[in-house]
Design a protein around this motif. Structure first.
Motif, PDB file in Angstrom:
ATOM      1  N   GLN A   1     -87.107  66.345  -3.067  1.00  0.00           N
ATOM      2  CA  GLN A   1     -85.679  66.075  -3.231  1.00  0.00           C
ATOM      3  C   GLN A   1     -84.881  66.578  -2.021  1.00  0.00           C
ATOM      4  O   GLN A   1     -83.854  66.007  -1.677  1.00  0.00           O
ATOM      5  CB  GLN A   1     -85.162  66.725  -4.510  1.00  0.00           C
ATOM      6  CG  GLN A   1     -85.663  66.004  -5.747  1.00  0.00           C
ATOM      7  CD  GLN A   1     -85.338  66.727  -7.040  1.00  0.00           C
ATOM      8  OE1 GLN A   1     -85.295  67.962  -7.098  1.00  0.00           O
ATOM      9  NE2 GLN A   1     -85.112  65.950  -8.088  1.00  0.00           N
TER      10      GLN A   1
ATOM     11  N   GLY B   1     -87.579  64.682   1.370  1.00  0.00           N
ATOM     12  CA  GLY B   1     -88.256  63.391   1.288  1.00  0.00           C
ATOM     13  C   GLY B   1     -89.764  63.584   1.247  1.00  0.00           C
ATOM     14  O   GLY B   1     -90.259  64.691   1.001  1.00  0.00           O
TER      15      GLY B   1
ATOM     16  N   TRP C   1     -92.647  58.677  -8.050  1.00  0.00           N
ATOM     17  CA  TRP C   1     -91.448  58.369  -7.280  1.00  0.00           C
ATOM     18  C   TRP C   1     -91.429  56.894  -6.917  1.00  0.00           C
ATOM     19  O   TRP C   1     -92.455  56.339  -6.518  1.00  0.00           O
ATOM     20  CB  TRP C   1     -91.424  59.187  -5.996  1.00  0.00           C
ATOM     21  CG  TRP C   1     -91.340  60.661  -6.222  1.00  0.00           C
ATOM     22  CD1 TRP C   1     -92.380  61.509  -6.471  1.00  0.00           C
ATOM     23  CD2 TRP C   1     -90.162  61.445  -6.250  1.00  0.00           C
ATOM     24  NE1 TRP C   1     -91.916  62.787  -6.645  1.00  0.00           N
ATOM     25  CE2 TRP C   1     -90.551  62.780  -6.510  1.00  0.00           C
ATOM     26  CE3 TRP C   1     -88.810  61.171  -6.068  1.00  0.00           C
ATOM     27  CZ2 TRP C   1     -89.640  63.821  -6.595  1.00  0.00           C
ATOM     28  CZ3 TRP C   1     -87.893  62.203  -6.151  1.00  0.00           C
ATOM     29  CH2 TRP C   1     -88.309  63.502  -6.416  1.00  0.00           C
TER      30      TRP C   1
ATOM     31  N   ARG D   1     -85.354  61.189   1.790  1.00  0.00           N
ATOM     32  CA  ARG D   1     -85.003  61.327   0.371  1.00  0.00           C
ATOM     33  C   ARG D   1     -84.052  60.242  -0.100  1.00  0.00           C
ATOM     34  O   ARG D   1     -84.016  59.933  -1.288  1.00  0.00           O
ATOM     35  CB  ARG D   1     -84.437  62.712   0.110  1.00  0.00           C
ATOM     36  CG  ARG D   1     -83.134  62.963   0.813  1.00  0.00           C
ATOM     37  CD  ARG D   1     -82.655  64.356   0.626  1.00  0.00           C
ATOM     38  NE  ARG D   1     -81.343  64.477   1.268  1.00  0.00           N
ATOM     39  CZ  ARG D   1     -80.645  65.545   1.289  1.00  0.00           C
ATOM     40  NH1 ARG D   1     -81.108  66.640   0.715  1.00  0.00           N
ATOM     41  NH2 ARG D   1     -79.483  65.576   1.879  1.00  0.00           N
TER      42      ARG D   1
END
Length: 151
Positions: free
Chosen positions: A17, A20, A68, A95
């Motif tokens: 977070q 990245g 993700w 990110r």
């Protein structure tokens, strides 16, 4: 272009977070296959949720994982790893291109117990780590024997 997916240990969430996806920051948690160092100079991605679930089940990090969603990655950017056959991009992913898709997915259950029906003999079903008083850890196989067996 459709999003791609990345599976990582929950222990990496705060770093992801903040920074990245960056293979050089692989410090606190092992990779999905259990490796302590990056297997490639890049970030492994998969093209769909089905393949991401394969890595969720493969999870060898010792704890839960996150999935993700990764936006704006051209399929042509993927480099196929000769050893695994899976693709990675040879660059960091900021990110701003990531969304936490699934969180805190548990590790897979232990392997099923297997007993040879023909002989009734036990099989190795896992391993047990024993740590001595001086801190030396050894791994011993775990066997399962059917009732009445003198194993």
């Amino acid at each position: 272009m459709p999003p791609m997916f990345h599976v990582s240990s929950v222990r990496n969430r705060a770093s992801i977070q903040r920074h990245g996806l960056d293979w050089t920051r692989m410090l606190d948690a092992p990779g999905i296959a259990g490796s302590r160092e990056p297997e490639a100079t890049g970030v492994y991605l998969v093209p769909d949720r089905f393949t991401a679930q394969f890595f969720v089940r493969l999870n060898n990090t010792g704890g839960p994982v996150d999935v993700w969603t990764v936006d704006d990655v051209p399929a042509d950017d993927l480099v196929v790893d000769d050893c695994t056959g899976f693709g990675y991009v040879p660059y960091r992913i900021g990110r701003d291109r990531l969304t936490l898709h699934d969180r805190d997915l548990p590790p897979p259950p232990p392997p099923p117990v297997v007993i040879d029906a023909a002989t009734g003999s036990g099989r190795v079903v896992g391993a047990l780590t024993i740590t001595s008083a001086d801190g030396i850890a050894t791994e011993q196989p775990l066997y399962l024997y059917p009732r009445g067996s003198d194993g």
